[in-house]
Enzyme design. Structure first.
Site, short mmCIF file in Angstrom:
data_model
loop_
_atom_site.label_atom_id
_atom_site.label_comp_id
_atom_site.label_asym_id
_atom_site.label_seq_id
_atom_site.Cartn_x
_atom_site.Cartn_y
_atom_site.Cartn_z
N HIS A 192 29.52 23.37 73.78
CA HIS A 192 28.23 23.54 73.09
C HIS A 192 28.41 23.25 71.61
CE1 HIS A 192 24.47 25.27 71.83
NE2 HIS A 192 24.13 25.48 73.08
N SER A 196 21.78 29.50 68.84
CA SER A 196 20.86 28.76 69.71
C SER A 196 20.69 27.31 69.29
CB SER A 196 19.50 29.44 69.72
OG SER A 196 18.57 28.61 70.36
N ARG A 230 24.04 17.86 74.07
CA ARG A 230 25.17 18.70 73.70
C ARG A 230 26.50 17.96 73.66
NH1 ARG A 230 23.72 24.18 77.21
NH2 ARG A 230 21.94 24.76 75.94
N HIS A 276 31.43 26.52 76.61
CA HIS A 276 30.25 27.31 76.87
C HIS A 276 30.00 27.51 78.37
CE1 HIS A 276 26.27 28.82 76.37
NE2 HIS A 276 25.71 27.78 76.94
N GLU A 326 27.67 29.81 88.85
CA GLU A 326 28.59 28.99 88.07
C GLU A 326 29.92 28.81 88.82
OE1 GLU A 326 29.20 30.37 84.04
OE2 GLU A 326 30.49 28.69 83.52
#
Lengths: 258, 647, 253
Positions: B266, B284, B337, B408, B432
């Site tokens: 990220h 963020s 990203r 991330h 995940e």
């Protein structure tokens, strides 16, 4: 669990009892203070007020006394139960204690409550039951003619209606320095107890939100001060000599206030 | 090993419906005879355990935290995607599907992604019914915002705490089942191995982290929903306890592992401050809407900025390189990203980095504040600015923020078929922990969607199908007395004793950090053949050193966080090698996987669809033996691969 | 910076604990408080001693796992943050810092600074949910929720269940935690059908766990990392009184 048993056994139920009895006591204190302040109007006024209270039917008078006693009793009993439970909830205390924002009043509710209880017992013994050992109760003061609107009230027989001489009793009481001091300390604690208890009552009954939290906290503080100043003014006035046992002086004071 | 993805026949949009009809069912009164073990209590595990419990199955759920409410799904900030098209801006199941496949750089399975998009709407309905306080408009209807990689506003959010709210929704459903006795919750338990009986997963060995007791739990099937392996990098945005152990031990028992090298870096994290750091904090992505990313033009200025002898505000405009705006004029600071992360790394590699470590780039709000006023910026990002100031001590209203990429999310995971079943029958992987939906790069706000899709809407069907196939006669047949449990429990005990017996000099944390440095250096944002080969050799040496020199204080039969850590690090030390092997094998660049050998002239990732349009699936072949690679070919019938360009 | 730490050490729930003193020579002021404890533990491991056990996980202030009382204040001196968000620059070189666990009977100490907070889970299991089956929900926009109600519910839902409210309360009361969940679910239209049942069940569970009562100190809200306001407790009280009153006349749950 039935609602009735829940109110006596759950933490919130017990707090609700404390809040409801608290309302009664808060209002009683206000009424009591208003009555007492009649002393500034003059001996006749406060004596007439006392007469009216006492001339209530005995059953009603005792019902009110009993009600107040039950309220105070419940208030104390619930406080004791909750305190025991809270102590038990933290068997080991912190090695280093700290307070972030809790007010002094909120942290001393239990102590101020206990001292107030002691004071109330003394106060009733002193002025209502008149049995405090070592105090001199002058029996001749007990009865004075009832005066209303500046005129002595007469029975049909032409004999004056007699009443308690509350005025002189108060003045004599407050002329004893330690009585006045204890009284002042007690009403000081009462002020603190009320300043937290007042807004806390609303919180416990769920009658508070973000906007009203601030308002009620302020109102609680104001109410506490009002009660303090109201009650404290009497012994202070007595000590300062502004109110004296001599009725003429109080009449003079009334004149002065006009 | 034979890989059968079990993708149902028929048109893409009808696959799931057809499959649901064809699947076996378990009669409601028979469900209580089956016992399902769910490991993990995050979005996928919590949702699955709650849903299965509700259906009537007997469920045991395990988590290493002290409460199921603390699973790391809780940390997701941004939001959750769903193809509701409440905004009337042209969204549809098909568009969400297409965006996700494209965002994943064409390395995900079409059928799975389509199903994900298909159930996305039901997730939002479910969560709202549970009391998740999503943001709303004044009219009382749900609000949406847009996120990276999409041109529609389909992201539902609950302030900056969407993950927390969704997890608490699943946790509340789970709590209800625990209260009803349908689910038995095992807090502070860590799964250390899976037990197979006749080739099927029939139980787990778990350690009670409080007492240290090694426990056996038998069931009719096992779900692992244990999250990703980002902590192999030591520093990541993951929670401290996140680990690969459950997935990796399953791998060692025969569950194939897919695409381990697909990790997401990220771009907007707070840079590393020094050696004592344990964790990276994400800022963020939304900050990139107004912040401009830059580094100085020359290394001299960079040096001055690093040492603090120059204030970044004093760097003149023509000495600044707004490198994202320069390289990707149409997307600018909002480039995806993987691309933004790489660009920041390149700048720092060229000696232009700022922050005292040289690993940081500026995210500057000066122009935005000048344009919109400080008040507006405060309204948009106030809490993020406060968080930044709390962590770094710098005031971002006055000096530019510094950011740097950080690990991330991990797209790779345990290989599963369409039913989310691994290559061990009866062992399922969700969230995940599996590999299925994000390909080589995950789009923002898709992780929450996938976790809940798996837990609420896929596993309740496919587990029923598996149990139905096994038949009612098999229900509850396997108990913890089975000899297979003896053997696996012994392995677990031996391993624990071995760790405690080494009594070396170096802490497990130190090894973890050294492993992380290696992986970050060679298997991070840019990977090369030489680097990866070097990393594999060094990881092997480090592993050997670990088993010789680790110091694990304390005993096995007590709460012992160092023992927990050592076990996890030991698995990372093996897993890290697998990751590098996968990265070495995948001789192309795609999504988050960037091989320096494969880039276009201007430094963009160059995919090789002819040779690498497959899932890299690894089979364990024994300790210190090279794993075997299997390939699951990816066919794109609907979303035809194209070049991802953000210029 | 150099620090003196006084850390509560306790082998397990059966033994007594006490404060032990440790000195840390070099702590970066950029470190977080928990990273400072990591340094201490590395030092203890190197010295052959048992490291300090403490709960922590996400280290970004959202999981609610970290739970340290620092100089008498849960989560330390900064308002609205968890311990993991506390940074050492908040302290001065040469400071002495006392670190204790949450202290409450319903949070028994497991080891050192680690406590068992499953009593919170039990409160949630009693009624901290809306009974809705997976897949049975109506369309999300079917029931409009006014924005102020949704915002209020979100304020309440921000609770991370860390237990600092209990730790800070001089009565070890769990009212703020319980009220946050009750306020969230009871204020939303979806949660109304089981509003009364929920509040009665959760308050009973809270009492059974042995938490103290609320005397409106406000310490809970002052240390709460998510700054859950006290009016949530008023809401809990209100809903409880209403539910209990209703239960006199009719069956509520």
């Amino acid at each position: 669990m039935s609602a009735l048993s829940a109110i006596f056994t759950t933490t919130i139920g017990r707090k609700v009892i404390m809040a409801l009895t608290g309302i009664v006591l808060v209002l009683f204190v206000l009424g009591h203070m208003a009555g007492n302040l009649l002393i500034f109007v003059g001996p006749d006024a406060i004596n007439a007020y006392a007469y009216q209270l006492h001339s209530m039917p005995a059953a009603l008078l005792w019902a009110i006394r009993l009600f107040l006693l039950v309220c105070a009793g419940l208030h104390i009993w619930m406080a004791v139960l909750l305190t025991i439970a809270s102590r038990r909830a933290r068997p080991q205390s912190y090695q280093q204690e700290a307070t972030v924002q809790a007010s002094y009043a909120s942290r001393t509710m239990r102590m101020s409550g206990i001292i107030l209880l002691a004071f109330i017992v003394f106060h009733i013994a002193h002025y209502t039951a008149r049995i405090v050992p070592g105090m001199e109760y002058d029996q001749s003061l007990v009865e004075v003619p009832l005066v209303q609107g500046g005129e002595v009230v007469l029975k049909s027989s032409g004999v004056p209606v007699m009443t308690f001489d509350v005025h002189t009793m108060m003045v004599q009481g407050f002329q004893v320095w330690w009585v006045s001091l204890f009284y002042l300390i007690a009403v000081g604690l009462l002020c603190m107890h009320l300043s937290h208890g007042f807004s806390s009552m609303f919180q416990t009954l769920g009658l508070r939100n973000r906007i009203w939290e601030v308002r009620l906290n302020r109102a609680g503080l104001a109410y506490g001060w009002l009660i303090f100043l109201g009650f404290a003014s009497i012994p202070l006035a007595v000590m300062a000599g502004m109110i004296q046992a001599d009725p003429s002086s109080s009449i003079a004071l009334v004149e002065l206030l006009k | 090993m034979k890989l059968d993805s079990k993708i149902p026949a028929g048109p893409l949009s009808e696959k799931w419906s057809n499959h649901k009809f064809k699947m076996k069912l378990v009669n409601p009164s028979n469900r209580r005879k089956y016992h399902v073990i769910v490991v993990g209590s995050g979005l996928a595990g919590g949702a699955a355990a709650a849903s299965l419990g509700e259906m009537g199955y007997k469920v045991s759920c395990f988590c290493y935290q002290d409460s199921p409410r603390r699973a790391h799904s809780i940390a997701a900030q941004g939001g959750i995607n769903a193809a509701k098209n409440y905004q009337n801006d042209g969204d549809s199941v098909h568009r969400l599907f297409y965006d996700t496949v494209k965002g994943g750089d064409y390395r995900a399975r079409e059928a799975n992604v389509y199903r994900l998009a298909e159930v996305s709407s039901a997730i939002i309905d479910q969560c709202v019914a549970q009391g998740v306080p999503f943001a709303r408009e004044y009219g009382g209807l749900l609000a949406n915002r847009s996120f990276g990689g999409a041109q529609v506003a389909r992201t539902f959010y609950a302030r900056g705490q969407t993950g927390q709210q969704l997890l608490l929704g699943a946790y509340s459903a789970l709590s209800r089942q625990i209260g009803l006795g349908q689910v038995k919750m095992y807090n502070r338990h860590e799964m250390l191995d899976v037990v197979k009986v006749d080739g099927h997963a029939k139980g787990i060995i778990a350690r009670n982290l409080v007492t240290g007791q090694i426990e056996r739990h038998a069931g009719d099937c096992v779900v692992i929903a244990t999250g990703g392996y980002g902590n192999v990098f030591f520093l990541s945005t993951n929670a401290q306890g996140c680990n690969v152990t459950a997935a990796y031990r399953s791998y060692k028992r025969g569950a194939a592992f897919a695409n381990p090298c697909f990790t997401q870096i990220h771009p907007t994290c707070i840079p590393v401050h020094g050696d004592q750091q344990s964790k990276l904090t994400l800022m963020s992505e939304s900050l990139r809407n107004d912040g401009r990313i830059w580094v100085p033009n020359d290394t001299e200025t960079a040096k001055k900025l690093r040492t603090g002898s120059m204030n970044p505000n004093d760097v003149p405009e023509d000495a600044r390189d707004y490198f994202l705006e320069r390289k990707y004029p149409s997307f600018g600071n909002l480039a995806p990203r993987d691309i933004s992360s790489r660009a920041a790394k390149e700048a720092c590699d060229a000696g232009l980095g700022v922050a005292s470590t040289g690993l940081g780039v500026y995210l500057d709000f000066r122009d935005a504040i000048k344009r919109d006023g400080e008040q507006t910026i405060k309204e948009r990002y106030g809490n993020l600015f406060d968080m930044y100031q709390c962590i770094t001590g710098d005031n971002p209203y006055q000096v530019p923020m510094m950011i740097y990429p950080a690990v991330h999310y991990t797209m790779g995971g345990v290989w599963v078929d369409y039913n989310l079943e691994t290559t061990i029958p009866g062992l399922f992987a969700a969230g995940e922990a599996n590999f299925s939906d994000h390909g080589a790069n995950r789009l923002g706000a898709s992780a929450l969607m996938q976790g809940l899709a798996d837990g609420y809407f896929v596993l309740p069907y496919t587990i029923g199908n598996y149990l139905g196939e096994q038949g009612i006669a098999a229900a509850g047949k396997v108990t913890t007395d089975a000899p297979e449990f003896d053997a696996v429990e012994k392995d677990v005990r031996d391993r624990t004793e071995r760790l405690l017996a080494i009594k070396g000099k170096t802490s497990a944390r130190t090894f973890h950090k050294r492993l992380g440095d290696l992986i970050w250096e060679y298997c991070g944002m840019a990977r090369s053949k030489e680097g990866l080969e070097k990393a594999i050799a060094e990881i092997q040496a480090l592993r050997e050193e670990f088993w010789r020199d680790v110091r694990v204080p304390g005993e096995a039969d007590e709460l012992n966080p160092e023992l927990e850590r050592a076990g996890r690090v030991a698995d990372f030390l093996e897993f890290g090698e697998l990751m590098c092997r996968d990265a070495l094998m995948r001789d192309e660049s795609c999504g988050g996987h960037f091989r320096v050998e494969h880039q276009t002239e201007d430094g963009e990732a160059k995919r090789d669809d002819i040779n690498f349009s497959f899932v890299g699936v690894w089979e364990f072949k024994g300790e210190n033996v090279e794993p075997a690679l299997h390939r699951e070919a990816l066919d794109f019938e609907v979303a035809k691969p194209s070049v991802r360009s953000y210029k | 910076m150099k620090l003196t730490l006084k850390v509560w050490r306790q082998k397990n729930n059966q033994t007594l604990g006490r404060l032990e003193t440790y000195v840390l020579e070099e702590v970066s002021e950029d470190s977080s408080f928990l990273e400072m404890l990591d340094i201490l533990n590395e030092q203890l491991i190197a010295d052959g001693q048992t490291p300090v056990a403490f709960d922590h996980d996400c280290r970004e202030g959202i999981c609610g796992m970290c739970s340290l009382t620092i100089n008498g204040i849960p989560h330390g001196p900064d308002g609205g943050t968890t311990v993991c968000q506390l940074h050492m620059r908040r302290f001065n070189d040469g400071d002495t810092i006392t670190i204790e666990p949450w202290r409450a009977r319903p949070f028994p100490i497991i080891k050192d600074l680690v406590t068992d907070r499953s009593s919170f889970d039990h409160i949630m299991q009693a009624g901290g949910f809306i009974s809705v089956r997976t897949g049975s929900a109506i369309d999300a926009n079917e029931i409009p929720v006014p924005k102020p109600v949704a915002d209020y519910a979100m304020d309440a839902a921000a609770c991370i269940g860390c237990g600092a409210c209990v730790a800070a309360c001089k009565n070890a009361s769990a009212m703020l935690f319980t009220s946050a969940k009750v306020a969230q679910l009871n204020s939303l239209p979806q949660g109304k059908p089981e509003k009364d049942r929920r509040v009665l069940a959760m308050v009973n569970a809270m009492d059974e766990a042995g938490f103290g009562s609320c005397t409106n100190y406000g310490e809970c809200s002052a240390v709460c990392p998510k700054e859950i306001p006290l009016d949530m407790i008023a809401k809990l009280n209100r809903d409880y009184i209403v539910a209990q009153t209703k239960s006199i006349f009719t069956k509520v749950g």
